[in-house]
Scaffold this motif. Structure first.
Motif, mmCIF file in Angstrom:
data_model
loop_
_atom_site.group_PDB
_atom_site.id
_atom_site.type_symbol
_atom_site.label_atom_id
_atom_site.label_comp_id
_atom_site.label_asym_id
_atom_site.label_seq_id
_atom_site.Cartn_x
_atom_site.Cartn_y
_atom_site.Cartn_z
ATOM 1 N N LEU A 1 13.720 39.864 -4.140
ATOM 2 C CA LEU A 1 15.075 39.313 -4.164
ATOM 3 C C LEU A 1 15.331 38.558 -5.463
ATOM 4 O O LEU A 1 14.550 37.701 -5.873
ATOM 5 C CB LEU A 1 15.294 38.369 -2.986
ATOM 6 C CG LEU A 1 15.915 38.927 -1.706
ATOM 7 C CD1 LEU A 1 16.206 37.797 -0.735
ATOM 8 C CD2 LEU A 1 17.172 39.721 -1.968
ATOM 9 N N LYS A 2 16.459 38.908 -6.107
ATOM 10 C CA LYS A 2 16.879 38.225 -7.325
ATOM 11 C C LYS A 2 18.174 37.443 -7.101
ATOM 12 O O LYS A 2 18.460 36.504 -7.832
ATOM 13 C CB LYS A 2 17.077 39.234 -8.455
ATOM 14 C CG LYS A 2 15.800 39.961 -8.863
ATOM 15 C CD LYS A 2 16.068 40.965 -9.969
ATOM 16 C CE LYS A 2 14.785 41.695 -10.365
ATOM 17 N NZ LYS A 2 15.045 42.710 -11.420
ATOM 18 N N GLU A 3 18.943 37.853 -6.098
ATOM 19 C CA GLU A 3 20.233 37.216 -5.837
ATOM 20 C C GLU A 3 20.400 37.004 -4.340
ATOM 21 O O GLU A 3 20.296 37.947 -3.554
ATOM 22 C CB GLU A 3 21.367 38.091 -6.369
ATOM 23 C CG GLU A 3 22.756 37.577 -6.091
ATOM 24 C CD GLU A 3 23.843 38.496 -6.635
ATOM 25 O OE1 GLU A 3 24.896 38.609 -5.997
ATOM 26 O OE2 GLU A 3 23.615 39.107 -7.698
ATOM 27 N N LEU A 4 20.644 35.755 -3.953
ATOM 28 C CA LEU A 4 20.825 35.430 -2.538
ATOM 29 C C LEU A 4 22.030 34.517 -2.388
ATOM 30 O O LEU A 4 22.084 33.417 -2.946
ATOM 31 C CB LEU A 4 19.574 34.731 -1.990
ATOM 32 C CG LEU A 4 19.623 34.294 -0.520
ATOM 33 C CD1 LEU A 4 19.884 35.478 0.399
ATOM 34 C CD2 LEU A 4 18.329 33.583 -0.133
ATOM 35 N N GLN A 5 23.014 34.981 -1.619
ATOM 36 C CA GLN A 5 24.234 34.206 -1.382
ATOM 37 C C GLN A 5 24.333 33.893 0.103
ATOM 38 O O GLN A 5 24.517 34.779 0.927
ATOM 39 C CB GLN A 5 25.462 34.987 -1.852
ATOM 40 C CG GLN A 5 25.401 35.366 -3.323
ATOM 41 C CD GLN A 5 26.772 35.593 -3.913
ATOM 42 O OE1 GLN A 5 27.650 34.745 -3.798
ATOM 43 N NE2 GLN A 5 26.958 36.731 -4.542
ATOM 44 N N ILE A 6 24.210 32.602 0.427
ATOM 45 C CA ILE A 6 24.237 32.175 1.827
ATOM 46 C C ILE A 6 25.169 30.983 1.997
ATOM 47 O O ILE A 6 24.928 30.099 2.812
ATOM 48 C CB ILE A 6 22.818 31.822 2.332
ATOM 49 C CG1 ILE A 6 22.069 30.959 1.303
ATOM 50 C CG2 ILE A 6 22.019 33.053 2.652
ATOM 51 C CD1 ILE A 6 20.677 30.574 1.727
ATOM 52 N N SER A 7 26.234 30.957 1.237
ATOM 53 C CA SER A 7 27.171 29.833 1.302
ATOM 54 C C SER A 7 27.875 29.757 2.650
ATOM 55 O O SER A 7 28.007 30.747 3.374
ATOM 56 C CB SER A 7 28.222 29.970 0.195
ATOM 57 O OG SER A 7 28.935 31.181 0.333
ATOM 58 N N ASN A 8 28.322 28.529 2.975
ATOM 59 C CA ASN A 8 29.095 28.275 4.191
ATOM 60 C C ASN A 8 28.382 28.765 5.449
ATOM 61 O O ASN A 8 28.979 29.395 6.323
ATOM 62 C CB ASN A 8 30.478 28.926 4.091
ATOM 63 C CG ASN A 8 31.319 28.307 2.998
ATOM 64 O OD1 ASN A 8 31.583 27.110 2.994
ATOM 65 N ND2 ASN A 8 31.720 29.124 2.036
ATOM 66 N N SER A 9 27.098 28.481 5.521
ATOM 67 C CA SER A 9 26.319 28.817 6.714
ATOM 68 C C SER A 9 25.731 27.532 7.291
ATOM 69 O O SER A 9 25.984 26.437 6.791
ATOM 70 C CB SER A 9 25.202 29.807 6.362
ATOM 71 O OG SER A 9 24.266 29.194 5.486
ATOM 72 N N ASN A 10 24.952 27.677 8.345
ATOM 73 C CA ASN A 10 24.393 26.507 9.026
ATOM 74 C C ASN A 10 22.942 26.239 8.653
ATOM 75 O O ASN A 10 22.213 25.608 9.423
ATOM 76 C CB ASN A 10 24.514 26.685 10.543
ATOM 77 C CG ASN A 10 25.946 26.496 11.021
ATOM 78 O OD1 ASN A 10 26.627 25.562 10.606
ATOM 79 N ND2 ASN A 10 26.411 27.381 11.876
ATOM 80 N N ILE A 11 22.521 26.690 7.509
ATOM 81 C CA ILE A 11 21.146 26.428 7.092
ATOM 82 C C ILE A 11 20.993 24.973 6.657
ATOM 83 O O ILE A 11 21.958 24.309 6.281
ATOM 84 C CB ILE A 11 20.716 27.359 5.955
ATOM 85 C CG1 ILE A 11 21.576 27.111 4.705
ATOM 86 C CG2 ILE A 11 20.805 28.804 6.372
ATOM 87 C CD1 ILE A 11 20.997 27.730 3.469
ATOM 88 N N THR A 12 19.771 24.482 6.687
ATOM 89 C CA THR A 12 19.464 23.105 6.316
ATOM 90 C C THR A 12 18.366 23.085 5.259
ATOM 91 O O THR A 12 17.851 24.132 4.852
ATOM 92 C CB THR A 12 18.994 22.305 7.547
ATOM 93 O OG1 THR A 12 17.718 22.814 7.968
ATOM 94 C CG2 THR A 12 19.994 22.427 8.691
#
Length: 470
Positions: free
Chosen positions: A257-268
């Protein structure tokens, strides 16, 4: 120079962390979004005093499209010619279901019909006849159903498939693509069909390099099906509120993985600890996530990271000392956070930074002193901060700066003199009531400006005379 006046509104920070704007779904009706495809439209280029004639091939393509009713089939033409005719009809918005029949068995390689009106299952019958020649398909916003998607099973060479915003696809339809093992790019943005169970169809796509599931609200728990996709380089799951820390655990083994987009999620912060082993990760988008500066402990382990978006995360100064370990960063977005000048102290060592977004942060003049060593900065966003005229002296040495936003700050006419040496500036936003004609007189040395925003400034005809000198 050219100028554009636009007033800042309540804009979201674009989730790639580079620019700001508002994104959303494009409707199927009058939208012209479908025109923005990756192929070029043959045309005559008109410039003042210059006219470039179209090539003979372009003239022929135009003539064929003009007389399209005279032809029953294009199968006798070389496939590259058929492709150009097809593209021309799409770009001219002339392609209909009747005209599409003329392309049956034409060995087209690319069928880009994203947001094109009227696309449905009957079109898929012709599209599928392109067989193993077909390499890429975009049917975003279409009315294609599971039946139509199933017809693509015959196109085994397909490398790129885009079905964004297709409301008539279900989990049943997804099973049809499980045999398309040559796929390298797959996009199903805002699709209700993509559920944890539906993602099982992706497990066999062993050559997949890019997967886009933005705004798919039912994918929590489905990432166990893609943990074997070892070639995956880009994963977009932004605006998926269902995503949790456990989902990040499932993808922690995707080492390419070179690019990961996880915006506006419930991760901490805890969830991000699962990503420590992704040593090839270059871009990470966490905008709007429930993280704190504590997540920097895990992020600092991402040795290749160059682009980081932490906008709208509610960060405070607490824990910001960990920023000093992110020395490889080129782009950093900290917009709309509760950080102050105390945080900026820890950015001094990020000497590779080319873009820094501090929009609406609680920073002032003294904080800018920590940016003096960031000599590679090309873009600096200071809108809605407490920065005033005295702080601009700290920017005078940033000679590579091309974009500077000072809208809604405390900067006055006298402060603009400190910008006179920033001759690389191409874009300057001075949307502020306290800027007058007197301030513009200090900017005449900025001859490279192509965008100057003076929407809220008090500029008269006298001020516009200064603009003519730029």
């Amino acid at each position: 120079m050219g100028g554009v006046c636009s007033r800042k509104r309540d804009q979201q920070v674009v989730e790639d962390g580079m620019r700001r704007g508002v994104s959303g779904r494009y409707g199927k009706s009058g939208s012209s979004k479908w025109l923005l495809t990756s192929f070029s439209r043959p045309m005559v280029v008109h410039q003042p005093g210059l006219a470039i004639c179209p090539s003979l091939m372009e003239l022929c393509i135009d003539k064929i499209c003009e007389d399209i009713n005279q032809y029953s089939s294009f199968t006798m033409l070389p496939k590259d010619i058929s492709q150009q005719i097809f593209n021309k009809l799409v770009l001219s918005h002339l392609l209909t279901d009747v005209f599409l029949q003329k392309f049956r068995d034409c060995a087209l390689e690319d069928v880009w019909l994203g947001e094109y009106p009227g696309v449905q299952d009957s079109w898929m019958d012709v599209i599928s006849t392109q067989g193993t020649s077909l390499l890429s398909v975009d049917l975003s916003g279409s009315d294609v159903t599971d039946i139509g998607l199933g017809l693509l099973k015959e196109c085994s060479s397909l490398q790129a498939l885009t079905f964004n915003h297709c409301e008539n696809i279900s989990e049943i339809g997804l099973k049809h693509i499980s045999g398309l093992t040559n796929l390298t790019s797959l996009s199903f943005k805002k699709s209700a069909a993509i559920t944890a169970e539906g993602m099982c169809a992706f497990s066999s796509l062993i050559n997949l390099e890019k997967l886009d599931l933005e705004r798919c609200t039912g994918i929590h728990g489905g990432f166990v099906h893609i943990k074997g996709l070892s070639k995956l380089e880009s994963l977009n799951i932004r605006c998926c509120k269902c995503i949790t820390d456990l989902d990040l655990k499932a993808i922690s083994g995707l080492n390419n993985l070179k690019e990961l987009q996880i915006s506006n999620s419930n991760i901490t912060d805890f969830g991000l600890s699962y990503l420590r082993g992704l040593h090839k990760l270059v871009m990470l988008n966490l905008e709007g996530c429930n993280v704190t500066a504590g997540c920097l402990d895990s992020i600092s382990a991402l040795v290749a990271l160059a682009f980081l978006n932490l906008g709208r995360c509610g960060l405070t100064d607490d824990g910001c000392d960990k920023f000093s370990g992110l020395e490889s960063l080129k782009v950093l977005n900290l917009a709309f956070n509760n950080i102050t000048d105390a945080c900026l102290v820890h950015l001094k060592g990020l000497t590779n930074l080319e873009s820094l977004n501090l929009d609406s942060c609680k920073i002032g003049d003294e904080g800018l002193a920590n940016l003096t060593g960031l000599s590679l900065l090309k873009s600096l966003e200071l809108s809605d901060t407490e920065v005033g005229s005295s702080g601009l002296r700290h920017l005078s040495g940033l000679t590579h700066l091309e974009t500077l936003n000072l809208s809604f700050t405390l900067v006055t006419d006298s402060g603009l003199k400190k910008l006179s040496g920033l001759t690389a500036l191409k874009s300057l936003n001075l949307d502020a009531r306290q800027i007058t004609d007197a301030g513009l007189s200090a900017l005449t040395s900025l001859t490279g400006l192509v965008h100057l925003d003076l929407f809220g400034a008090r500029i008269s005809d006298t001020g516009t005379n200064y603009l003519r000198c730029m």
